[in-house]
Design an enzyme around this catalytic site. Sequence first.
Site, PDB file in Angstrom:
ATOM      1  CB  CYS A  65     -24.139   9.733 -46.364  1.00 13.99           C
ATOM      2  SG  CYS A  65     -23.313   9.588 -44.774  1.00 13.99           S
TER       3      CYS A  65
ATOM      4  CG  HIS B  40     -21.814  11.646 -49.021  1.00 11.61           C
ATOM      5  ND1 HIS B  40     -22.070  12.649 -48.123  1.00 11.61           N
ATOM      6  CD2 HIS B  40     -21.274  10.615 -48.306  1.00 11.61           C
ATOM      7  CE1 HIS B  40     -21.719  12.242 -46.907  1.00 11.61           C
ATOM      8  NE2 HIS B  40     -21.229  11.022 -46.996  1.00 11.61           N
TER       9      HIS B  40
ATOM     10  CG  ASN C 152     -19.474  12.133 -44.147  1.00 10.71           C
ATOM     11  OD1 ASN C 152     -20.611  12.592 -44.282  1.00 10.71           O
ATOM     12  ND2 ASN C 152     -19.206  10.846 -44.273  1.00 10.71           N
TER      13      ASN C 152
HETATM   14  N1  COA Z   1      -5.059   9.329 -37.192  1.00 11.31           N
HETATM   15  C1  COA Z   1      -3.968   8.547 -37.234  1.00 11.31           C
HETATM   16  N2  COA Z   1      -4.020   7.220 -37.466  1.00 11.31           N
HETATM   17  C2  COA Z   1      -5.233   6.692 -37.699  1.00 11.31           C
HETATM   18  C3  COA Z   1      -6.412   7.459 -37.678  1.00 11.31           C
HETATM   19  C4  COA Z   1      -6.279   8.827 -37.402  1.00 11.31           C
HETATM   20  N3  COA Z   1      -7.349   9.662 -37.369  1.00 11.31           N
HETATM   21  N4  COA Z   1      -7.466   6.644 -37.938  1.00 11.31           N
HETATM   22  C5  COA Z   1      -6.979   5.414 -38.119  1.00 11.31           C
HETATM   23  N5  COA Z   1      -5.635   5.444 -37.969  1.00 11.31           N
HETATM   24  C6  COA Z   1      -4.694   4.346 -38.071  1.00 11.31           C
HETATM   25  C7  COA Z   1      -5.319   3.016 -37.802  1.00 11.31           C
HETATM   26  O1  COA Z   1      -5.391   2.765 -36.417  1.00 11.31           O
HETATM   27  C8  COA Z   1      -4.379   2.086 -38.513  1.00 11.31           C
HETATM   28  O2  COA Z   1      -3.262   1.883 -37.688  1.00 11.31           O
HETATM   29  P1  COA Z   1      -2.539   0.448 -37.672  1.00 11.31           P
HETATM   30  O3  COA Z   1      -2.053   0.231 -39.073  1.00 11.31           O
HETATM   31  O4  COA Z   1      -1.466   0.663 -36.669  1.00 11.31           O
HETATM   32  O5  COA Z   1      -3.593  -0.519 -37.250  1.00 11.31           O
HETATM   33  C9  COA Z   1      -3.927   2.909 -39.727  1.00 11.31           C
HETATM   34  O6  COA Z   1      -4.230   4.276 -39.403  1.00 11.31           O
HETATM   35  C10 COA Z   1      -4.613   2.551 -40.994  1.00 11.31           C
HETATM   36  O7  COA Z   1      -5.994   2.442 -40.736  1.00 11.31           O
HETATM   37  P2  COA Z   1      -7.027   2.197 -41.855  1.00 11.31           P
HETATM   38  O8  COA Z   1      -8.399   2.134 -41.271  1.00 11.31           O
HETATM   39  O9  COA Z   1      -6.563   1.057 -42.705  1.00 11.31           O
HETATM   40  O10 COA Z   1      -6.880   3.547 -42.694  1.00 11.31           O
HETATM   41  P3  COA Z   1      -7.472   3.876 -44.094  1.00 11.31           P
HETATM   42  O11 COA Z   1      -6.409   4.322 -44.976  1.00 11.31           O
HETATM   43  O12 COA Z   1      -8.402   2.801 -44.593  1.00 11.31           O
HETATM   44  O13 COA Z   1      -8.362   5.136 -43.760  1.00 11.31           O
HETATM   45  C11 COA Z   1     -10.621   5.789 -43.364  1.00 11.31           C
HETATM   46  C12 COA Z   1      -9.423   5.041 -42.841  1.00 11.31           C
HETATM   47  C13 COA Z   1     -11.711   5.767 -42.322  1.00 11.31           C
HETATM   48  C14 COA Z   1     -10.210   7.235 -43.644  1.00 11.31           C
HETATM   49  C15 COA Z   1     -11.085   5.124 -44.696  1.00 11.31           C
HETATM   50  O14 COA Z   1     -11.237   3.744 -44.500  1.00 11.31           O
HETATM   51  C16 COA Z   1     -12.372   5.670 -45.183  1.00 11.31           C
HETATM   52  O15 COA Z   1     -12.463   6.838 -45.524  1.00 11.31           O
HETATM   53  N6  COA Z   1     -13.413   4.834 -45.293  1.00 11.31           N
HETATM   54  C17 COA Z   1     -14.703   5.273 -45.744  1.00 11.31           C
HETATM   55  C18 COA Z   1     -15.363   5.959 -44.603  1.00 11.31           C
HETATM   56  C19 COA Z   1     -16.511   6.781 -45.020  1.00 11.31           C
HETATM   57  O16 COA Z   1     -16.448   7.492 -45.972  1.00 11.31           O
HETATM   58  N7  COA Z   1     -17.572   6.681 -44.233  1.00 11.31           N
HETATM   59  C20 COA Z   1     -18.743   7.423 -44.420  1.00 11.31           C
HETATM   60  C21 COA Z   1     -19.467   6.896 -45.553  1.00 11.31           C
HETATM   61  S1  COA Z   1     -20.845   7.840 -45.815  1.00 11.31           S
END
Ligand code: COA
Length: 324
Positions: free
Chosen positions: A112, A250, A280
């Site tokens: 990215c 980004h 993204n």
């Molecule tokens: N819909 C519903 N529930 C979801 C889900 C979705 N699309 N994706 C994950 N969950 C659930 C998980 O399974 C977890 O459930 P649990 O508590 O029963 O285990 C819960 O939501 C929380 O998951 P978590 O991963 O802690 O969520 P989060 O608030 O950290 O959000 C991201 C997840 C991926 C949105 C976040 O971590 C993020 O944006 N990270 C950076 C990713 C990024 O930008 N990547 C590219 C970089 S260039």
Amino acid sequence: MKEVVISGIGAYVPSNIVTNEDLSAIVDTSDEWILDRTGIKERRISTGEDTSNIATKAAILAIERSGVQKEDLELIIVATITPDMCTPSVACMVQKELGAKGATAFDINAACSGFIYAIQIAESMMKIHGFKNALIIGAETLSKIIDWKDRGTCVLFGDGGGAVVLTESNTKGIINTFSKSDGSKYESLVAAAFDVENPYALNVVKRNNKVQMKGGEVFKFATAAIVEAVKEVLLNTDCNLEDVKYIVPHQANLRIIDYAAKKLNVDKEKFYVNLDRFGNTSSASIPIALNEMYEKGMLKAKDKIVLVGFGGGLTFGSVLIEWK
Ligand code: COA
């Protein structure tokens, strides 16, 4: 030594819109969860166009707007993690489509942050080696490498491309660039390339070539990376954060951008956001956003703008520009 300006900009996204509701029909998710945790409402997903097709369409617009003749392009760099093929590069395929016969063309992979790295490379090649006009593209069909059964990742990404033409000039355009990587954390965000299947290897190694991500780790990295990259690119320039009209980050997650705004103590309005409509798009997100700002008439001569990227590798970087 001559300066380097952005002389043209363009972008292209596939017309197919996939909403959060659409995704909730294929994985266990909801519009409410995606919007609340990421800020994304919809994304564009290719229905057949590959990265080179998307890149070429973005490039044609950027070239038209630059006034540069395609024969006068001396350098084509495509930043992508989703090339059509291992070889040739997407850049060479775009070169063929454009008929830009005089150019050196190659791809780079910095996930990215790719568009930022490509600008940095191009600026150096122009200043040191005398390339006069360069075409820089960030283009992706991430839909090819998404695990459509993984709700933790498939809701985040989209397809698209953006391009700029860089031209040598007597006036300043690119004021400063910054890039850095932390390979020690590469396992936080991976998509394998090939299975190992040669007759001398002991076993066939089947690899998961879909995106796998430790979301929390990437989130933590991203928030720190934006802040560092914005500060670094302003260092040793006569420009400070107050002089910067827009920050074009980004487009990964609205919460990452909100956090960075808070840490940098700048108004959230300074950050341009369009991830709600495109998700993204990796290396394409910054030029797609900048192009949208250009098309809305937001960019005025002498505006100082910081472009800032972060992503797989882990990589991050920034570019400080003055709009021409
Ligand atoms: N819909 C519903 N529930 C979801 C889900 C979705 N699309 N994706 C994950 N969950 C659930 C998980 O399974 C977890 O459930 P649990 O508590 O029963 O285990 C819960 O939501 C929380 O998951 P978590 O991963 O802690 O969520 P989060 O608030 O950290 O959000 C991201 C997840 C991926 C949105 C976040 O971590 C993020 O944006 N990270 C950076 C990713 C990024 O930008 N990547 C590219 C970089 S260039």
